[in-house]
Design a protein around this motif. Structure first.
Motif, PDB file in Angstrom:
ATOM      1  N   GLU A   7       0.832  -1.212   0.000  1.00  0.00           N
ATOM      2  CA  GLU A   7       0.000   0.000   0.000  1.00  0.00           C
ATOM      3  C   GLU A   7       0.864   1.259   0.000  1.00  0.00           C
ATOM      4  OE1 GLU A   7      -2.895   0.287   3.151  1.00  0.00           O
ATOM      5  OE2 GLU A   7      -3.898  -1.497   2.362  1.00  0.00           O
ATOM      6  N   VAL A   8       1.889   1.240   0.864  1.00  0.00           N
ATOM      7  CA  VAL A   8       2.759   2.415   0.944  1.00  0.00           C
ATOM      8  C   VAL A   8       3.502   2.605  -0.372  1.00  0.00           C
ATOM      9  CG1 VAL A   8       4.785   3.388   2.088  1.00  0.00           C
ATOM     10  CG2 VAL A   8       2.991   2.289   3.430  1.00  0.00           C
ATOM     11  N   LYS A   9       3.958   1.470  -0.925  1.00  0.00           N
ATOM     12  CA  LYS A   9       4.726   1.537  -2.159  1.00  0.00           C
ATOM     13  C   LYS A   9       3.880   2.071  -3.314  1.00  0.00           C
ATOM     14  CE  LYS A   9       7.333  -1.580  -5.089  1.00  0.00           C
ATOM     15  NZ  LYS A   9       6.240  -2.088  -5.909  1.00  0.00           N
ATOM     16  N   ASP A  10       2.606   1.697  -3.325  1.00  0.00           N
ATOM     17  CA  ASP A  10       1.733   2.155  -4.406  1.00  0.00           C
ATOM     18  C   ASP A  10       1.095   3.506  -4.123  1.00  0.00           C
ATOM     19  OD1 ASP A  10       2.347  -0.073  -5.786  1.00  0.00           O
ATOM     20  OD2 ASP A  10       0.567  -1.211  -5.200  1.00  0.00           O
ATOM     21  N   GLY A  11       1.221   3.959  -2.899  1.00  0.00           N
ATOM     22  CA  GLY A  11       0.610   5.236  -2.544  1.00  0.00           C
ATOM     23  C   GLY A  11       1.497   6.411  -2.930  1.00  0.00           C
ATOM     24  N   PRO A  12       1.032   7.625  -2.676  1.00  0.00           N
ATOM     25  CA  PRO A  12       1.767   8.823  -3.098  1.00  0.00           C
ATOM     26  C   PRO A  12       2.987   9.133  -2.235  1.00  0.00           C
ATOM     27  CG  PRO A  12      -0.234   9.434  -1.945  1.00  0.00           C
ATOM     28  CD  PRO A  12      -0.244   7.942  -2.045  1.00  0.00           C
ATOM     29  N   LEU A  13       3.018   8.611  -1.014  1.00  0.00           N
ATOM     30  CA  LEU A  13       4.052   9.017  -0.060  1.00  0.00           C
ATOM     31  C   LEU A  13       5.456   8.821  -0.612  1.00  0.00           C
ATOM     32  CD1 LEU A  13       4.340  10.103   2.812  1.00  0.00           C
ATOM     33  CD2 LEU A  13       4.719   7.737   3.541  1.00  0.00           C
ATOM     34  N   PHE A  14       5.665   7.623  -1.163  1.00  0.00           N
ATOM     35  CA  PHE A  14       6.931   7.221  -1.732  1.00  0.00           C
ATOM     36  C   PHE A  14       7.404   8.218  -2.795  1.00  0.00           C
ATOM     37  CE2 PHE A  14       8.659   4.574  -5.255  1.00  0.00           C
ATOM     38  CZ  PHE A  14       9.833   4.202  -4.664  1.00  0.00           C
ATOM     39  N   TRP A  15       6.446   8.748  -3.560  1.00  0.00           N
ATOM     40  CA  TRP A  15       6.777   9.660  -4.666  1.00  0.00           C
ATOM     41  C   TRP A  15       7.103  11.073  -4.155  1.00  0.00           C
ATOM     42  CZ3 TRP A  15       6.339   8.213  -9.921  1.00  0.00           C
ATOM     43  CH2 TRP A  15       5.869   6.896 -10.112  1.00  0.00           C
ATOM     44  N   ILE A  16       6.423  11.441  -3.093  1.00  0.00           N
ATOM     45  CA  ILE A  16       6.570  12.812  -2.608  1.00  0.00           C
ATOM     46  C   ILE A  16       7.753  12.931  -1.655  1.00  0.00           C
ATOM     47  CG2 ILE A  16       5.322  14.638  -1.343  1.00  0.00           C
ATOM     48  CD1 ILE A  16       2.769  13.362  -2.430  1.00  0.00           C
ATOM     49  N   LEU A  17       8.240  11.779  -1.215  1.00  0.00           N
ATOM     50  CA  LEU A  17       9.300  11.758  -0.205  1.00  0.00           C
ATOM     51  C   LEU A  17      10.510  12.651  -0.508  1.00  0.00           C
ATOM     52  CD1 LEU A  17       9.349  10.333   2.508  1.00  0.00           C
ATOM     53  CD2 LEU A  17      10.839   8.594   1.495  1.00  0.00           C
ATOM     54  N   PRO A  18      11.108  12.566  -1.724  1.00  0.00           N
ATOM     55  CA  PRO A  18      12.301  13.421  -1.970  1.00  0.00           C
ATOM     56  C   PRO A  18      12.004  14.910  -1.782  1.00  0.00           C
ATOM     57  CG  PRO A  18      12.025  11.792  -3.723  1.00  0.00           C
ATOM     58  CD  PRO A  18      10.804  11.698  -2.862  1.00  0.00           C
ATOM     59  N   THR A  19      10.925  15.385  -2.410  1.00  0.00           N
ATOM     60  CA  THR A  19      10.563  16.793  -2.259  1.00  0.00           C
ATOM     61  C   THR A  19      10.286  17.122  -0.802  1.00  0.00           C
ATOM     62  OG1 THR A  19       9.681  17.065  -4.479  1.00  0.00           O
ATOM     63  CG2 THR A  19       8.772  18.501  -2.808  1.00  0.00           C
ATOM     64  N   GLY A  20       9.525  16.216  -0.144  1.00  0.00           N
ATOM     65  CA  GLY A  20       9.197  16.443   1.259  1.00  0.00           C
ATOM     66  C   GLY A  20      10.453  16.549   2.104  1.00  0.00           C
ATOM     67  N   ALA A  21      11.410  15.625   1.867  1.00  0.00           N
ATOM     68  CA  ALA A  21      12.633  15.628   2.670  1.00  0.00           C
ATOM     69  C   ALA A  21      13.413  16.926   2.455  1.00  0.00           C
ATOM     70  CB  ALA A  21      13.492  14.419   2.297  1.00  0.00           C
ATOM     71  N   VAL A  22      13.571  17.326   1.185  1.00  0.00           N
ATOM     72  CA  VAL A  22      14.316  18.554   0.885  1.00  0.00           C
ATOM     73  C   VAL A  22      13.669  19.751   1.578  1.00  0.00           C
ATOM     74  CG1 VAL A  22      14.813  20.202  -0.973  1.00  0.00           C
ATOM     75  CG2 VAL A  22      15.338  17.781  -1.289  1.00  0.00           C
ATOM     76  N   LEU A  23      12.349  19.843   1.474  1.00  0.00           N
ATOM     77  CA  LEU A  23      11.685  21.022   2.032  1.00  0.00           C
ATOM     78  C   LEU A  23      11.688  21.016   3.562  1.00  0.00           C
ATOM     79  CD1 LEU A  23       8.740  21.516  -0.482  1.00  0.00           C
ATOM     80  CD2 LEU A  23      10.932  22.695  -0.382  1.00  0.00           C
ATOM     81  N   ILE A  24      11.603  19.821   4.140  1.00  0.00           N
ATOM     82  CA  ILE A  24      11.637  19.770   5.609  1.00  0.00           C
ATOM     83  C   ILE A  24      13.036  20.130   6.123  1.00  0.00           C
ATOM     84  CG2 ILE A  24      11.555  18.194   7.599  1.00  0.00           C
ATOM     85  CD1 ILE A  24       9.186  16.802   6.108  1.00  0.00           C
ATOM     86  N   VAL A  25      14.069  19.551   5.495  1.00  0.00           N
ATOM     87  CA  VAL A  25      15.430  19.805   5.973  1.00  0.00           C
ATOM     88  C   VAL A  25      15.854  21.250   5.735  1.00  0.00           C
ATOM     89  CG1 VAL A  25      17.863  19.226   5.633  1.00  0.00           C
ATOM     90  CG2 VAL A  25      16.147  17.409   5.737  1.00  0.00           C
ATOM     91  N   PHE A  26      15.551  21.778   4.539  1.00  0.00           N
ATOM     92  CA  PHE A  26      16.076  23.102   4.191  1.00  0.00           C
ATOM     93  C   PHE A  26      15.094  24.245   4.425  1.00  0.00           C
ATOM     94  CE2 PHE A  26      18.782  20.225   1.744  1.00  0.00           C
ATOM     95  CZ  PHE A  26      20.029  20.666   2.181  1.00  0.00           C
ATOM     96  N   TYR A  27      13.844  23.935   4.683  1.00  0.00           N
ATOM     97  CA  TYR A  27      12.898  25.029   4.939  1.00  0.00           C
ATOM     98  C   TYR A  27      12.225  24.919   6.310  1.00  0.00           C
ATOM     99  CZ  TYR A  27      12.740  27.760   0.644  1.00  0.00           C
ATOM    100  OH  TYR A  27      13.041  28.620  -0.378  1.00  0.00           O
ATOM    101  N   LEU A  28      11.487  23.804   6.500  1.00  0.00           N
ATOM    102  CA  LEU A  28      10.615  23.731   7.662  1.00  0.00           C
ATOM    103  C   LEU A  28      11.407  23.760   8.969  1.00  0.00           C
ATOM    104  CD1 LEU A  28       7.629  23.709   8.036  1.00  0.00           C
ATOM    105  CD2 LEU A  28       7.689  21.223   8.228  1.00  0.00           C
ATOM    106  N   TYR A  29      12.419  22.882   9.063  1.00  0.00           N
ATOM    107  CA  TYR A  29      13.191  22.843  10.302  1.00  0.00           C
ATOM    108  C   TYR A  29      13.922  24.158  10.566  1.00  0.00           C
ATOM    109  CZ  TYR A  29      16.340  21.383  13.970  1.00  0.00           C
ATOM    110  OH  TYR A  29      17.027  21.327  15.137  1.00  0.00           O
TER     111      TYR A  29
END
Lengths: 299, 281
Positions: A7-29
């Motif tokens: 389910e996780v693999k077929d869901g959107p999370l896996f796809w959004i992860l790189p963008t999410g990680a970049v934005l969390i590390v360099f913006y949100l935190y």
């Protein structure tokens, strides 16, 4: 278990992860960290430790410098936004009419305006510094003398320096308004013009009763966006005046920079940055609310 | 009848006059700098100033190119921009595709969350990032710089590409997946090849914006040899004394030439995206 993984693999999370990680590390935190630092008395380099305090904010609210800087920023932003809007709308109307009539030179005109917009802000600052100079190569002063006036101290007098910075910023930013309003004009149904013409409307009536009301939401979006961009302005000013003379062009982004990297006062600088962040977020929220209500965009 | 056609011609002439004034206002400053860059020092201070120099002093460009860091800085910019393009696309394409193809809770909020980051001045995030990078020894490195460039460009790129993917019918992915492709294969084999115009537009935007990026390198880099041209030219301005305005002008033209060329050649293809992208962010 396997089902969950699939389910996780077929869901959107896996796809959004790189963008999410970049934005969390360099913006949100970092954003939360700025907020935290604004409540400290930390200094850059000078001393390592710090303690928590409200002093940064109370210090700001009691210094006249802070309110002077806010006033400069406010004048810079409102004048830039107003004139970019008027000039950009005017150019959009001209280009729209030119396109309708199939005039040659329309694309060239549009491209020239856009060229000013894509140039690095630093280079724009350097260019206008040369143009507004009091030396013989300062062409603006030459033209002013040609029509019979005295040279103006564009870069030396505090009030003129602010005008110079605003002129350069209008030159740079007008293209954005032109593009948005040109897009807005193209969405107006031709029948509306026809109906108005049949009713015998003059050009100014057409503008006032048909075009402007139809552009209303586009104009609003436009004002919000260029207000945000103008609040964030840094490069053009640092190259043109460096914030001077006598801090007369030190807008909020420059003030953050100087407080932290010149005076090394991290706590106070972070507090000013939080104020800039607050302005950015409130404007974004206004934009979001409006976007949700006014447009039927399916996301 | 005759009066009508006069009226129409009159309107055309008015519009052409407007075109002339607009072009003069926006191209005039650039022309003046080109003119300055081709003058000799004595001509720079001649009064009244002439737009057309007596003799084209091309040697100004040669001096800048051989006796300053300008070529190195332009090379640095090319390098930094290239890695930013690659990194930003690798991060943004999967997210844009997911936002276009999946329906899930919180999608609208996530999209606007991403947009909100674009509205935030890089100055704000650089305050803590400067400290982290200092602790990690990433100050004065292109690696650290490119990571932030990617983060700064990602929000807009995701929005632009999502808009483009939305214009490609989902039935194409479905057909590929019925034929046994996974979703990833569908993206790489079917969607990406027909997304070339959208990706090209994204690349142009990333190039133009990263070329102009100033705050990030201004704060993170101190080594003159590592600067991109945007910060380099800012330093150059202080190195040059008043007498060499012609060199500063030549350096400015060299600094903007690559990005102007890219933009003028490709602008026909991207103005539509600019309109769509601008409305959204």
């Amino acid at each position: 278990m396997w089902q969950r993984i699939k389910e996780v693999k077929d869901g959107p999370l896996f796809w959004i992860l790189p963008t999410g990680a970049v934005l969390i590390v360099f913006y949100l935190y970092p954003l939360f960290d700025v907020l935290r630092m604004s409540f400290t008395d930390a200094y850059l380099f000078i001393r390592p430790g710090y303690s928590y305090t409200l002093e940064s904010y109370s210090h700001l609210l009691t210094t006249p410098d802070f309110f002077f800087m806010l006033r400069i920023t406010f004048i810079f932003v409102s004048a830039s936004v107003l004139f970019q809007l008027l000039l950009g709308l005017f150019i959009a109307l001209v280009i729209n009419e030119g396109t309708r009539r199939g005039l040659s030179g329309t694309v060239v005109t549009r491209t020239t305006v856009l060229c000013a917009w894509i140039l690095p802000g630093v280079v724009i600052g350097i260019i206008w510094r040369m143009l507004l100079s009091g030396s013989p190569y300062g062409v603006v002063n030459y033209l002013i003398e040609r029509v019979g006036f005295n040279k103006l101290p564009f870069l030396f007098s505090p009030s003129f320096a602010l005008v110079s910075v605003i002129i350069a910023n209008i030159w740079r930013g007008t293209a954005f308004t032109m593009i948005l309003q040109y897009a807005g004009l193209q969405k107006i149904p031709p029948e509306l013009y026809e109906a108005a013409r049949v009713d015998g409307a003059s050009a100014s009536q057409l503008l006032r009763y048909v075009v402007i009301p139809q552009l209303r939401s586009m104009l609003f979006i436009n004002v919000v966006l260029i207000t945000i961009y103008t609040f964030n302005t840094f490069d053009i000013i640092i190259a043109l005046t460096g914030g001077g003379p006598a801090r007369s062009t030190e807008v909020i982004a420059l003030n953050v920079y100087n407080t932290i990297f010149k005076f090394l006062d991290l706590g106070t600088g972070a507090a000013i940055a939080v104020i800039l962040l607050f302005i950015n977020l409130v404007m974004s929220l206004v934009y979001y609310r409006f976007f949700r209500v006014e447009t039927e965009v399916e996301i | 009848m005759i009066r009508d056609s006069f009226k129409v011609r009159g309107m055309d002439i008015t519009l052409y006059m407007c075109y002339f004034v607009i072009i003069a206002f926006f191209i005039g400053p650039l022309l003046w700098v080109v003119s300055l860059s081709l003058k000799t020092p004595s001509e720079i201070f001649a009064y009244p100033p002439q737009l057309i120099p007596n003799r084209l002093a091309i040697e100004n460009y040669a001096t800048v190119w051989t006796r300053s860091h300008i070529p190195l800085w332009i090379f640095n910019s090319f390098k930094i921009v290239m890695f930013t393009v690659i990194g930003c696309l690798s991060v943004s394409i999967p997210a844009a595709f997911a936002f276009s193809r999946f329906r899930f809770k919180g999608k609208r909020e996530a999209m606007f969350g991403i947009l909100a980051f674009q509205m935030i001045s890089p100055m704000i995030i650089l305050i803590p990032l400067y400290r982290y990078f200092s602790a990690l020894n990433l100050l004065d490195t292109h690696l650290g710089l490119v990571m932030i460039y990617i983060a700064v460009q990602t929000p807009f790129t995701v929005w632009l590409l999502k808009g483009f993917f939305d214009s490609i019918p989902q039935s194409l992915d479905d057909a590929a997946m019925v034929d046994g492709c996974s979703r990833i294969q569908a993206l790489f084999r079917i969607i990406l090849p027909i997304s070339v115009p959208g990706i090209a537009a994204a690349i142009v935007f990333i190039i133009v914006q990263s070329w102009s990026q100033f705050i990030v390198p201004f704060i993170l880099l101190t080594n003159l040899k590592l600067l991109p041209i945007s910060v380099g030219i800012f330093h150059f301005q202080f190195v040059q004394v008043e007498i060499s305005t012609q060199l500063l002008a030549a350096a400015s033209i060299l600094a903007i030439l690559p990005v102007i060329l890219i933009f003028v050649v490709l602008q026909r293809f991207i103005v539509q995206f600019l309109i769509a992208g601008a409305v959204k962010g």
